[in-house]
Motif scaffolding. Structure first.
Motif, short mmCIF file in Angstrom:
data_model
loop_
_atom_site.label_atom_id
_atom_site.label_comp_id
_atom_site.label_asym_id
_atom_site.label_seq_id
_atom_site.Cartn_x
_atom_site.Cartn_y
_atom_site.Cartn_z
N SER A 108 3.38 4.30 1.31
CA SER A 108 2.91 5.63 0.95
C SER A 108 3.94 6.34 0.07
CB SER A 108 2.60 6.42 2.24
OG SER A 108 1.82 7.55 1.95
N SER A 148 0.04 0.64 0.68
CA SER A 148 -0.60 1.94 0.47
C SER A 148 0.09 2.70 -0.65
CB SER A 148 -0.55 2.74 1.78
OG SER A 148 -1.04 1.98 2.86
N ASP A 160 -6.72 6.34 8.72
CA ASP A 160 -6.90 5.02 9.32
C ASP A 160 -8.22 4.93 10.08
OD1 ASP A 160 -4.27 3.59 8.79
OD2 ASP A 160 -3.55 5.44 9.72
N ASP A 179 -8.44 2.63 3.42
CA ASP A 179 -7.32 3.58 3.35
C ASP A 179 -7.89 4.93 2.92
OD1 ASP A 179 -5.09 5.12 2.72
OD2 ASP A 179 -4.00 3.45 1.82
N HIS A 233 -4.49 3.13 6.10
CA HIS A 233 -3.28 3.54 5.38
C HIS A 233 -2.04 2.91 6.02
CE1 HIS A 233 -1.00 6.09 2.68
NE2 HIS A 233 -0.29 6.57 3.69
#
Length: 496
Positions: free
Chosen positions: A207, A231, A315, A426, A454
């Motif tokens: 992320s 992600s 998620d 995601d 995610h």
């Protein structure tokens, strides 16, 4: 832990990784120490423990200021356990604002331990996070009323006022807020590399951690050996495209269509729009029970529901079923599940509060004018508008000096070997966006995790297996991991 099974394979792997190693260590990994390190017993939250080293190093708070003070960056180093000791692997947490040390204590602890096969593994607390030196949290003077109608415009203006106030307060405290950008954060990784006497480092991020890794790949590519991402968030993707949120809800409907839930939710996007429209026309008066037996009164509006949905779609196996149940009940006039969710204190009748690192990093990464125009256009008709990313883009260019500029937001062009895991469900960094984020990486291996969300590193043993093959410089035999179909059952949620 996965080890090479034959003498020939082991010899080849050692040869490959020795060539990639940053330096030749004459002492064992378990006894090697660096400046400002202390041996510790690191204990995960489930009780597992291992010997490690707690360390720190010092960096300029703002490298653009020659008079900048120094700030402390903390980390935990897990020494290499295998014979294939390559460059250190630095874990980059998401957020922005997540703690690498904290992450190592939770479900990903086995991954940290397994990756020691290839070299030291570093759980890094990025500047302003976790155990690293950080500014005090700022409570502004701005409170968003919960018991009266607040328009989306007023909501945004409140956050803008609070952010300006907090930035000014931190500056008054002698904190250089302009040092809290992804570029400064990336250069800390290079300083860590030097602190560890390493020629190169491996990066492992998720992320925002991938956002940070992509920045590092642009700034000092020669010092980066290999990169593992999940992600991915591109350098111009702090604000996600609203149309991609709509596409995500369409994918969720495809999952619903394979289950009995289809009889109750035949058209999830239509359900979501219907509930939002009703909340806009007639906000709900709620009495939310508190721990002290009192009640919090709230006038629940459409933008509250949109923000709530943005928090719950990351998620598929965590809060998604509960979100669908909430929409389904609201459509029938039932607020039971919604009230239960709001008991967690998501919306508070308290002054708006900020962490400097989280606030400044997002503001600095920002968004290009062209993308902002597209976001604004799509938000007018999309399910969640811009609330998925709130308070961005409301705070975009609130402080021009903090913004990193459009050059920062260009995608990296790199041949560094990179492995990317992308979940098809995601709800935070969408697959289409991830594809755009890495389009300039010519040495990319992308693994599609079907039904993955995610936070997918612990979703399947195959994730670790692919990470290990990648670190061994081996081709991945299968670049698709298929997880079980997420169970989106309203009955299961009700019975919990």
């Amino acid at each position: 832990m996965r080890f090479v099974g034959s003498l020939v394979a082991t010899t080849l792997a050692i040869s490959t990784l020795s060539a990639l190693a940053s330096e030749d260590h004459s002492e064992s990994a378990e006894t090697r120490t660096y400046a400002n390190e202390t041996p510790i017993t690191f204990t995960a939250n489930d009780g597992q423990s291992t010997e490690a080293f707690s360390g720190h190093f010092w960096v300029p708070e703002n490298r653009n200021n020659p008079q900048s003070r120094k700030i402390r960056i903390n980390y935990v180093r897990f020494a290499a356990t295998g014979d294939l000791q390559g460059p250190p692997m630095v874990y980059l947490a998401g957020g922005p604002g997540g703690s690498g040390i904290g992450t190592a204590k939770w479900r990903r602890f086995p991954l940290f331990m397994a990756m020691r096969e290839f070299g030291d593994v570093i759980a890094l607390d990025q500047r302003g996070t976790g155990e690293s030196e950080k500014a005090p949290r700022c409570d502004s003077s701005v409170t968003i009323p919960l018991k009266e109608v607040v328009t989306a415009k007023a909501f945004v203006q409140g956050y803008q006022q609070a952010a300006r106030e907090c930035l000014a307060r931190w500056r008054e405290q002698g904190i250089d807020v302009y040092g809290y950008t992804t570029v400064q954060n990336a250069w800390d990784i290079n300083d860590l590399r030097q602190h560890l006497n390493a020629r190169r480092v491996n990066l492992w991020g998720i992320s925002y951690g991938s956002h940070l890794a992509l920045s590092a790949m642009k700034l000092f590519p020669e010092q980066i050996n290999r990169v593992i991402l999940a992600s991915a968030e591109g350098l111009n993707q702090t604000v996600k495209l609203p149309a991609r949120t709509d596409a995500y809800f369409a994918r969720v409907q495809q999952v619903i269509d394979q289950q009995p839930l289809k009889s109750a939710v035949a058209d999830l996007p239509a359900l979501v729009r219907r509930v939002h429209r009703r909340l806009h026309e007639a906000p709900l008066k709620l009495a939310i029970p508190k721990k002290d037996a009192s009640e919090q009164q709230m006038l629940f509006q459409a933008h509250h529901m949109q923000r709530l949905a943005g928090m719950m779609i990351a998620d598929p196996n965590q809060y998604l079923a509960m979100l669908i149940l909430t929409y389904n009940e609201l459509d029938k006039g039932n607020t039971r599940t919604l009230t239960g969710v709001l008991q967690r204190g998501i919306f508070r009748d308290k002054p708006l509060s900020f962490s400097l690192m989280s606030l400044a990093m997002d503001m600095a990464s920002g968004i290009t004018p062209a993308r902002l125009r597209l976001v604004t256009q799509q938000a007018e008709s999309s399910l969640l508008g811009t609330w998925l990313n709130f308070p961005m883009p409301a705070l975009n260019r609130l402080d021009e000096k903090l913004d990193l500029g459009n050059a920062f937001r260009s995608a990296p062009q790199s041949s560094i070997p990179t492995l990317l895991f992308t979940g098809t469900l995601d709800g935070r960094t969408y697959p289409e966006g991830q594809k755009a984020a890495v389009r300039g990486l010519s040495n990319l291996t992308q693994v599609k995790v079907v039904y993955g969300g995610h936070n997918l590193f612990m979703s399947s043993p195959e994730v670790l297996e692919n990470m290990q093959l990648f670190m061994q410089n081996k081709a991945l035999p299968n670049t698709t991991i298929t997880l079980p179909l997420p169970k989106l059952s309203l009955q299961e949620i009700v019975s919990r």
